[in-house]
Write a protein that holds these residues in place. Structure first.
Motif, PDB file in Angstrom:
ATOM      1  N   ARG A   1       0.806  -1.232   0.000  1.00 24.06           N
ATOM      2  CA  ARG A   1       0.000   0.000   0.000  1.00 24.06           C
ATOM      3  C   ARG A   1       0.837   1.279   0.000  1.00 24.06           C
ATOM      4  O   ARG A   1       0.536   2.211  -0.760  1.00 24.06           O
ATOM      5  CB  ARG A   1      -0.961  -0.004   1.202  1.00 24.06           C
ATOM      6  CG  ARG A   1      -2.218  -0.796   0.976  1.00 24.06           C
ATOM      7  CD  ARG A   1      -3.223  -0.613   2.110  1.00 24.06           C
ATOM      8  NE  ARG A   1      -4.008  -1.827   2.262  1.00 24.06           N
ATOM      9  CZ  ARG A   1      -4.006  -2.614   3.328  1.00 24.06           C
ATOM     10  NH1 ARG A   1      -3.257  -2.296   4.370  1.00 24.06           N
ATOM     11  NH2 ARG A   1      -4.742  -3.696   3.360  1.00 24.06           N
ATOM     12  N   PRO A   2       1.880   1.374   0.841  1.00 24.20           N
ATOM     13  CA  PRO A   2       2.628   2.641   0.882  1.00 24.20           C
ATOM     14  C   PRO A   2       3.365   2.973  -0.415  1.00 24.20           C
ATOM     15  O   PRO A   2       3.716   4.137  -0.636  1.00 24.20           O
ATOM     16  CB  PRO A   2       3.620   2.423   2.030  1.00 24.20           C
ATOM     17  CG  PRO A   2       3.054   1.318   2.848  1.00 24.20           C
ATOM     18  CD  PRO A   2       2.355   0.433   1.880  1.00 24.20           C
ATOM     19  N   VAL A   3       3.632   1.977  -1.266  1.00 26.46           N
ATOM     20  CA  VAL A   3       4.429   2.234  -2.475  1.00 26.46           C
ATOM     21  C   VAL A   3       3.587   2.294  -3.744  1.00 26.46           C
ATOM     22  O   VAL A   3       4.110   2.626  -4.813  1.00 26.46           O
ATOM     23  CB  VAL A   3       5.551   1.173  -2.651  1.00 26.46           C
ATOM     24  CG1 VAL A   3       6.468   1.150  -1.442  1.00 26.46           C
ATOM     25  CG2 VAL A   3       4.972  -0.212  -2.933  1.00 26.46           C
ATOM     26  N   ALA A   4       2.314   1.981  -3.664  1.00 26.08           N
ATOM     27  CA  ALA A   4       1.440   2.003  -4.845  1.00 26.08           C
ATOM     28  C   ALA A   4       1.059   3.448  -5.158  1.00 26.08           C
ATOM     29  O   ALA A   4       0.073   3.973  -4.648  1.00 26.08           O
ATOM     30  CB  ALA A   4       0.197   1.158  -4.592  1.00 26.08           C
ATOM     31  N   LYS A   5       1.866   4.104  -5.984  1.00 27.01           N
ATOM     32  CA  LYS A   5       1.679   5.530  -6.273  1.00 27.01           C
ATOM     33  C   LYS A   5       1.755   5.762  -7.775  1.00 27.01           C
ATOM     34  O   LYS A   5       2.837   5.704  -8.362  1.00 27.01           O
ATOM     35  CB  LYS A   5       2.761   6.357  -5.564  1.00 27.01           C
ATOM     36  CG  LYS A   5       2.706   6.255  -4.050  1.00 27.01           C
ATOM     37  CD  LYS A   5       3.846   7.035  -3.407  1.00 27.01           C
ATOM     38  CE  LYS A   5       3.806   6.896  -1.887  1.00 27.01           C
ATOM     39  NZ  LYS A   5       4.949   7.572  -1.229  1.00 27.01           N
ATOM     40  N   PRO A   6       0.620   6.025  -8.413  1.00 26.02           N
ATOM     41  CA  PRO A   6       0.642   6.315  -9.852  1.00 26.02           C
ATOM     42  C   PRO A   6       1.539   7.507 -10.159  1.00 26.02           C
ATOM     43  O   PRO A   6       1.728   8.397  -9.326  1.00 26.02           O
ATOM     44  CB  PRO A   6      -0.832   6.645 -10.162  1.00 26.02           C
ATOM     45  CG  PRO A   6      -1.612   5.993  -9.070  1.00 26.02           C
ATOM     46  CD  PRO A   6      -0.745   6.055  -7.853  1.00 26.02           C
TER      47      PRO A   6
ATOM     48  N   ALA B   1       9.267  -3.679  -2.768  1.00 23.89           N
ATOM     49  CA  ALA B   1       8.525  -2.737  -1.915  1.00 23.89           C
ATOM     50  C   ALA B   1       9.062  -2.745  -0.493  1.00 23.89           C
ATOM     51  O   ALA B   1       9.275  -1.691   0.116  1.00 23.89           O
ATOM     52  CB  ALA B   1       7.038  -3.096  -1.924  1.00 23.89           C
ATOM     53  N   GLU B   2       9.303  -3.924   0.054  1.00 24.42           N
ATOM     54  CA  GLU B   2       9.751  -4.034   1.436  1.00 24.42           C
ATOM     55  C   GLU B   2      11.192  -3.566   1.605  1.00 24.42           C
ATOM     56  O   GLU B   2      11.524  -2.886   2.579  1.00 24.42           O
ATOM     57  CB  GLU B   2       9.614  -5.488   1.907  1.00 24.42           C
ATOM     58  CG  GLU B   2      10.178  -5.765   3.288  1.00 24.42           C
ATOM     59  CD  GLU B   2       9.427  -5.058   4.415  1.00 24.42           C
ATOM     60  OE1 GLU B   2       9.954  -5.021   5.539  1.00 24.42           O
ATOM     61  OE2 GLU B   2       8.319  -4.522   4.175  1.00 24.42           O
ATOM     62  N   GLN B   3      12.050  -3.894   0.646  1.00 28.62           N
ATOM     63  CA  GLN B   3      13.470  -3.589   0.810  1.00 28.62           C
ATOM     64  C   GLN B   3      13.798  -2.128   0.529  1.00 28.62           C
ATOM     65  O   GLN B   3      14.644  -1.538   1.209  1.00 28.62           O
ATOM     66  CB  GLN B   3      14.309  -4.490  -0.106  1.00 28.62           C
ATOM     67  CG  GLN B   3      15.817  -4.301   0.076  1.00 28.62           C
ATOM     68  CD  GLN B   3      16.626  -5.389  -0.611  1.00 28.62           C
ATOM     69  OE1 GLN B   3      16.126  -6.480  -0.857  1.00 28.62           O
ATOM     70  NE2 GLN B   3      17.879  -5.094  -0.931  1.00 28.62           N
ATOM     71  N   PHE B   4      13.117  -1.517  -0.468  1.00 29.75           N
ATOM     72  CA  PHE B   4      13.521  -0.180  -0.892  1.00 29.75           C
ATOM     73  C   PHE B   4      12.478   0.900  -0.604  1.00 29.75           C
ATOM     74  O   PHE B   4      12.837   2.068  -0.477  1.00 29.75           O
ATOM     75  CB  PHE B   4      13.867  -0.182  -2.379  1.00 29.75           C
ATOM     76  CG  PHE B   4      15.043  -1.054  -2.713  1.00 29.75           C
ATOM     77  CD1 PHE B   4      16.342  -0.610  -2.480  1.00 29.75           C
ATOM     78  CD2 PHE B   4      14.862  -2.321  -3.226  1.00 29.75           C
ATOM     79  CE1 PHE B   4      17.430  -1.411  -2.771  1.00 29.75           C
ATOM     80  CE2 PHE B   4      15.942  -3.136  -3.526  1.00 29.75           C
ATOM     81  CZ  PHE B   4      17.231  -2.685  -3.291  1.00 29.75           C
TER      82      PHE B   4
END
Length: 316
Positions: free
Chosen positions: A99-104, A281-284
């Motif tokens: 969720r935190p990285v899903a950015k169009p 997503a988790e690592q970066f």
């Protein structure tokens, strides 16, 4: 052109259908690795170890696997920890990671154009992804221009030109071996004069010579800075999901060399390594702007993290 193998994507196939098709092998692989793990109310350490191993084998990476393991260790499975309950819990934690990285990728720059440098190793689907991004922006009624800054390969210039023609997008290009910075300079000037919203720039992806690539990108940045101090507004790294954990090494290198601001994950179209999306997503924690599940123009889209999590975990 791209050699990606598309999942079924006829007129009746929705984005969700294509997503299911693209991540099916990842889901099946994770399901096979989780098969047979059951418990009455809590999972014991051996079972948690087995789940963690299963997640790593499914390319979710050690960091995400450890996080999910810790979450499952705290979970009280009131109705028993059967395979379905475990998958539901895994899906819930994958969604929390995504969720935190899903950015169009949004066009917000003022003054225009918004300059988007697209980078990635040869074969990652970089040039095709530029075309798909252009199409996506066109659907949002933005005016688009391409710049063929990968002058190292004549094929890259030609391929981007073909896509520009198909989309009706103007393109600025030069000869093979030309100076990428001068091409980008001309492109920004033309895009500014035209009032173009998004200028999408192809760049070389020669990781075997990091210094040369770093110098080239630094020169492009200097030239851009003379015309627009805010440019480039985005540095988007295109990753091939079929590379699995090698994709994570590319993020590490390109982040150092090029100052990556966001990711696009391509070729999630039947590979069993789609779990690398979660690992990245988790690592970066870098924004993941879009994912590609085929080679058609509309097979690259911003993603719903909850849906992707359920598809990967096999509970959608």
């Amino acid at each position: 052109m791209s050699t990606e193998t598309s999942p079924p994507s006829g007129p009746a196939a929705s984005w969700s259908d294509r997503l299911f098709g693209g991540l099916r092998k990842t889901s099946e692989r994770l399901g096979e690795n989780l098969a047979g793990i059951v418990s009455k109310t809590r999972l014991d350490d051996n079972q948690l170890d087995d789940i963690e191993d299963a997640l790593i084998l499914s390319d979710l990476g050690p960091r995400a696997a450890a996080r999910i393991r810790a979450r499952l260790a705290d979970e009280r499975f009131e109705r028993g920890a059967d395979e379905q309950a475990i998958k539901e819990a895994v899906a819930k934690e994958i969604a929390a990671i995504l969720r935190p990285v899903a950015k169009p990728l949004e066009i917000t720059a003022f003054p225009r154009p918004q300059v988007i440098l697209v980078i990635g190793v040869n074969g990652s689907g970089k040039t095709t992804t530029i075309a798909k991004l252009g199409h996506l922006f066109q659907e949002q009624d933005y005016a688009v221009m391409f710049a063929a800054g990968d002058t190292f390969r004549a094929a890259a210039i030609g391929q981007l030109g073909v896509w520009a023609d198909r989309l009706g997008v103007p393109i600025v290009k030069g000869p093979e071996g030309g100076d990428p910075a001068s091409i980008v300079f001309d492109a920004v000037k033309q895009a500014t004069e035209r009032g173009t919203d998004a200028l999408v720039v192809d760049t070389a992806g020669r990781l075997h010579n990091r210094r040369e690539l770093m110098d080239e990108l630094a020169k492009i940045r200097r030239v851009l800075g003379r015309l627009n101090p805010e440019a480039p507004h985005d540095v988007v790294l295109v990753l091939d999901a079929t590379n699995g954990q090698n994709a994570l090494q590319q993020i590490e290198i390109f982040r150092e060399v090029a100052g990556v601001t966001g990711l696009v994950m391509t070729k999630l179209d039947g590979t069993a390594r789609g779990g690398v999306l979660v690992a990245a997503a988790e690592q970066f924690g870098l924004p993941i702007h879009a994912i590609g599940v085929g080679e058609k123009m509309d097979d690259l889209r911003p993603f719903d993290p909850d849906l992707v999590a359920r598809v990967i975990a096999g509970v959608a």
